[in-house]
Design an enzyme around this catalytic site. Structure first.
Site, PDB file in Angstrom:
ATOM      1  N   LYS A  76       0.848  -1.202   0.000  1.00  0.00           N
ATOM      2  CA  LYS A  76       0.000   0.000   0.000  1.00  0.00           C
ATOM      3  C   LYS A  76       0.878   1.244   0.000  1.00  0.00           C
ATOM      4  CE  LYS A  76      -3.889   1.838   2.746  1.00  0.00           C
ATOM      5  NZ  LYS A  76      -4.667   1.640   3.971  1.00  0.00           N
ATOM      6  N   SER A 171      -9.552   1.633   3.507  1.00  0.00           N
ATOM      7  CA  SER A 171      -8.778   2.404   2.564  1.00  0.00           C
ATOM      8  C   SER A 171      -7.761   1.584   1.771  1.00  0.00           C
ATOM      9  CB  SER A 171      -8.036   3.514   3.292  1.00  0.00           C
ATOM     10  OG  SER A 171      -7.205   2.966   4.268  1.00  0.00           O
ATOM     11  N   SER A 195      -9.617  -0.670   7.758  1.00  0.00           N
ATOM     12  CA  SER A 195      -9.125  -0.418   6.398  1.00  0.00           C
ATOM     13  C   SER A 195      -8.467  -1.596   5.695  1.00  0.00           C
ATOM     14  CB  SER A 195      -8.129   0.745   6.413  1.00  0.00           C
ATOM     15  OG  SER A 195      -8.809   1.919   6.754  1.00  0.00           O
TER      16      SER A 195
END
Lengths: 313, 516
Positions: A76, A171, A195
């Site tokens: 990420k 997210s 997330s």
């Protein structure tokens, strides 16, 4: 090959059925084909191929570093990666190239994993849809499943095809989409208030949020320092356990990690779930259950849940 | 970030005194207790009185000043408080900056063990209560030299509280008039230092150095005045004073300024001021931005700091990971007040001598090295070190470490004096020669300059007799009762001996010869 689990591919690499370079190239090619998902912000093609080359040398000599050697992974974009742009999907960090690796990234690289690229997210992980980053939203691979496309054709007639897609949740939507679309075998996400778990659920993959203090946050650009943890996304639970075994443990650079030593582990294979007991917090589950479960009477009773049979408290 | 800093707050003494005039001068009166006599101009505790101006106006009540000091002291450690980067004085700008110091995203603070030990030892030395658990907080404000936008400090629960420091103060002109005073230490806390800003007015730019190993000691003074019996007045803060002299001047000025302001019907603003050392006055520093809101919050990346003593150490604890207060207490060096007491007892010196020995860097060690190597009496050594040696140092503005005279050389010289190989005036001459640092030993200088005392008593007797015979007029003068004549005679004999006779011995021989 790309549809296999991490464990299976690892065995294949060890047995020479495929080389790290071939594996890497197939993943890169799939990343290009699935560009419309917008799962990746940066694709680190050169880096990955170089890592693959080195992994191949090790395999030839019979000195593989472990289960993750030669395995494509994605990270990420809120994890600091040395020499690779880290943006957190924000204009504030656009063009920022860190000089150091996050501890979890370093641990994966030390195991010989291949870094495919940095995945998309909500800006600074502030969101639960992966729709609010400056690079645009991430599209859920399931938007392109046969079932969904047929459903769409039935319901909409004149709408633009392009705008009919499902969110990945967030997210860590980019990581979830990357894993879900078979472009890598594991991905790092982060979890503060869901997330990692949220996009995992949306994209139909496994999302693991480790307990706070188990995995180092050094290099994870923070959202809430006292709640953030690095998260693991994979296509099966065993793979998540493998990755957790590599990542967990005390980091002297992160004072909030626990000191106790952590031993890598393997999950027992579970064929009989009848003796399995699952604890459910009463408060959470009175209102949030989906209808098949809600219509039953919970208590100390057996409940039918798809094909599983187990006790619920 | 940070050069590690210790910050401690002292509660001030109340200084009560009378107003002496409009100038920037006043006298500090005696502290609590003796303020109630209400007399004007009482200066029984004046330290170094400033220039007096006019006489005080009649009928004016007294003022009491309250002073609190915030002292920022850099910890002597090899690396910074929260990052592993080195601490090194006068390193090139930005050459000792770790990723954490530059506030790169994702970096985390890691507490430096040595800094915690230093803070605990400081707390123990200042008689503080050491908090077994202390917490770290973030103090937020925006400034270019603070890349993170916050400073890590210990606002809620610092590492040490409630200490005190006893110190000596001269109360009269004579060095013997010393009294002991005490100042309270409210708390000691660990905190990061910010970066250094260098303002380049020529190019209209400000440069930031994130090394942070700058000035080792900084003091901010908080000052207010009030009438005894009434509530405390509004305080002002005077920041960034780097020397004791400026600190004293700034506080004096600010006290007087506040008194003037209030007596003229004005009011004191709760503001921050800086000291203009050229003009000798304090000036307002910050814009009228109102009170700063530092938005304190617990530092989430640092768990509570737990300290142990031998009784509470968890079993099986890794000694690298725990700090034992009792062990640190044992490692404390001898504290200054204990050293001073010991010097007075061991060497029979006066308390004020022990103060001077301790207050000059390296002087105590010098003194002790001389004592080790000489047979001379400690009182002689004390006198030579504090008067002659220190005098020469001060004259040329040198530190003890820069002295051209070594302890061994002085010890040798004192030995020569002790066995009466040379006279006291000769010894002074030798010392001057030694100071020139031409590589000669005291014995060599004595030989070269022929400064040895006349050892032959017969020769001295003869010289005295011949001097007496050569100067009958002076002898007459002496016999008539002029006491100073003897000195003239001594001087003449000394000249005759080329300075090699001890004046006291000469006097004794002359007196004997004259009386016979």
């Amino acid at each position: 090959m790309l549809g296999r689990t991490l464990r299976e591919v690892s065995v294949a690499l060890k047995q020479g059925q495929i080389t790290p370079t071939e594996l890497c190239q197939r993943c890169l090619s799939l990343i290009k084909k699935t560009k419309f998902l917008n799962a990746y912000i940066t694709v680190s093609e050169e880096v990955a191929l170089k890592q693959a080359e080195e992994s191949e040398k090790r395999y030839k000599k019979g000195h593989s570093l472990g289960d993750l050697d030669g395995i494509p992974i994605a990270v990420k974009d809120n994890f600091s990666t040395s020499g690779i742009e880290t943006t957190c999907a924000s204009n504030m960090l656009k063009g920022y190239v860190p000089p150091y690796n996050a501890t979890v990234v370093q641990k994966l690289l030390d195991q010989g994993a291949l870094l495919m690229g940095k995945t998309n997210l909500d800006e600074f992980a502030m969101g639960s849809g992966s729709t609010d980053g400056i690079f645009g939203p991430v599209k859920n691979p399931w938007s392109y499943s046969k079932q969904y496309r047929e459903k769409r054709k039935q319901n909409s007639h004149s709408e633009n095809e392009d705008s009919n897609w499902l969110i990945t949740g967030g997210s860590s939507g980019g990581s979830a989409a990357a894993v879900s679309a078979f472009t890598c075998f594991a991905a790092l996400g982060s979890d503060t208030g869901g997330s990692t778990r949220n996009p995992a659920a949306h994209c139909g993959v496994v999302g693991l949020k480790p307990s706070y203090g188990l995995v180092s946050r050094h290099g994870l650009i923070p959202l809430v320092n006292s709640m953030d943890v690095p998260g693991i996304l994979t296509r099966c639970v065993d793979d998540a356990a493998t990755v957790l075994g590599v990542l967990a443990g005390h980091d002297p650079k992160d004072s909030t990690t626990i000191q106790d030593p952590v031993k890598p582990f393997t999950l027992p294979s579970l064929t009989d779930v009848s003796k399995l007991c699952i604890g459910i917090p009463k408060v959470t589950f009175t209102k949030v259950l989906s209808s098949p479960i809600q219509t039953t009477d919970l208590g100390n009773r057996l409940v039918e849940f798809e094909s599983l049979l187990c006790h619920f408290y | 970030m940070a050069a590690p800093m210790l910050r401690w707050c002292c509660s001030g003494r109340r200084f009560a005194f009378a107003r002496v005039g409009c100038g920037s001068c006043h006298r500090r009166g005696p502290p609590t207790g003796s303020t109630s006599n209400g007399k004007r101009g009482q200066s029984s505790v004046a330290q170094q009185p400033h220039i007096t101006a006019q006489k005080p106006r009649k009928g004016e009540p007294e003022w009491a000043a309250v002073v609190g000091l915030e002292i920022h002291a850099q910890i002597a450690s090899n690396s910074k408080l929260f990052s592993g980067s080195q601490v090194c004085f006068a390193a090139p700008p930005n050459s000792l900056v770790s990723f954490f110091d530059a506030s790169l995203p994702g970096t985390l603070p890691v507490l430096n063990r040595r800094c915690v030990e230093a803070a605990v030892m400081t707390g123990l030395a200042l008689d503080c209560h050491i908090n077994r658990k202390s917490l770290f907080d973030r103090k937020h404000y925006f400034y270019a030299d603070l890349p993170a936008g916050y400073q890590i400090t210990q606002q809620r629960l610092p590492i040490a509280v409630n200490g005190s420091l006893a110190y000596s103060v001269y109360v009269g002109r004579k060095p013997s008039q010393m009294v002991t005073r005490t100042v309270r230490v409210k708390q000691i806390q660990l905190e990061q230092d910010s970066g250094k800003s260098l303002h380049d007015d020529l190019r209209s730019q400000t440069l930031i150095d994130l090394n942070r190993a700058e000035g080792q000691l900084r003091v901010d003074a908080n000052i207010s005045v009030h009438r005894p019996g009434e509530p405390l007045g509004i305080r002002t803060e005077v920041k960034n004073l780097n020397s004791a002299r400026f600190l004293a001047k700034a506080i004096d000025y600010e006290i007087q300024r506040q008194i003037n302001e209030l007596e003229n019907g004005g009011e004191i603003l709760n503001e921050t001021r800086s000291f203009d050392f050229k003009l000798g006055c304090t000036v307002p520093m910050r814009d009228k931005e109102g009170k700063q809101d530092y938005r304190f919050m617990p530092e989430p990346n640092l768990p509570p700091l737990l300290l142990y003593d031998s009784g509470s150490l968890p079993s099986g604890a890794d000694p690298q990971q725990v700090i034992n207060i009792d062990q640190l207490r044992e490692r404390l060096p001898e504290l200054p007040r204990v050293t001073r007491q010991r010097l007075v007892q061991q060497y029979g010196m006066l308390p004020e001598h022990s103060c001077v020995l301790l207050n000059e860097v390296g002087l105590l060690e010098f003194f002790q090295n001389v004592i080790k190597e000489t047979r001379a009496e400690p009182k002689k050594v004390t006198s030579w070190v504090l008067n002659t040696f220190l005098g020469f140092l001060k004259q040329q503005n040198l530190a003890v470490s820069e002295s051209p005279v070594t302890p061994s050389a002085l010890a040798e010289l004192l030995d020569l004096l002790d066995r009466k190989a040379i006279s006291a005036p000769a010894a002074k001459q030798v010392f001057e020669e030694l100071w020139r640092n031409e590589g000669k030993t005291p014995a060599q200088i004595v030989a070269e300059k022929k400064l040895e005392l006349l050892q032959d008593p017969e020769a001295l007797e003869q010289l005295c007799r011949s001097t007496l015979e050569a100067h009958p007029d002076v002898v007459m003068d002496l016999k008539r009762g002029n006491p100073r004549a003897i000195n003239k005679l001594i001087g003449l004999v000394r000249k005759a001996t080329l300075g090699r006779a001890d004046p006291t011995a000469i006097k004794e021989v002359l007196e004997r010869q004259l009386s016979s």
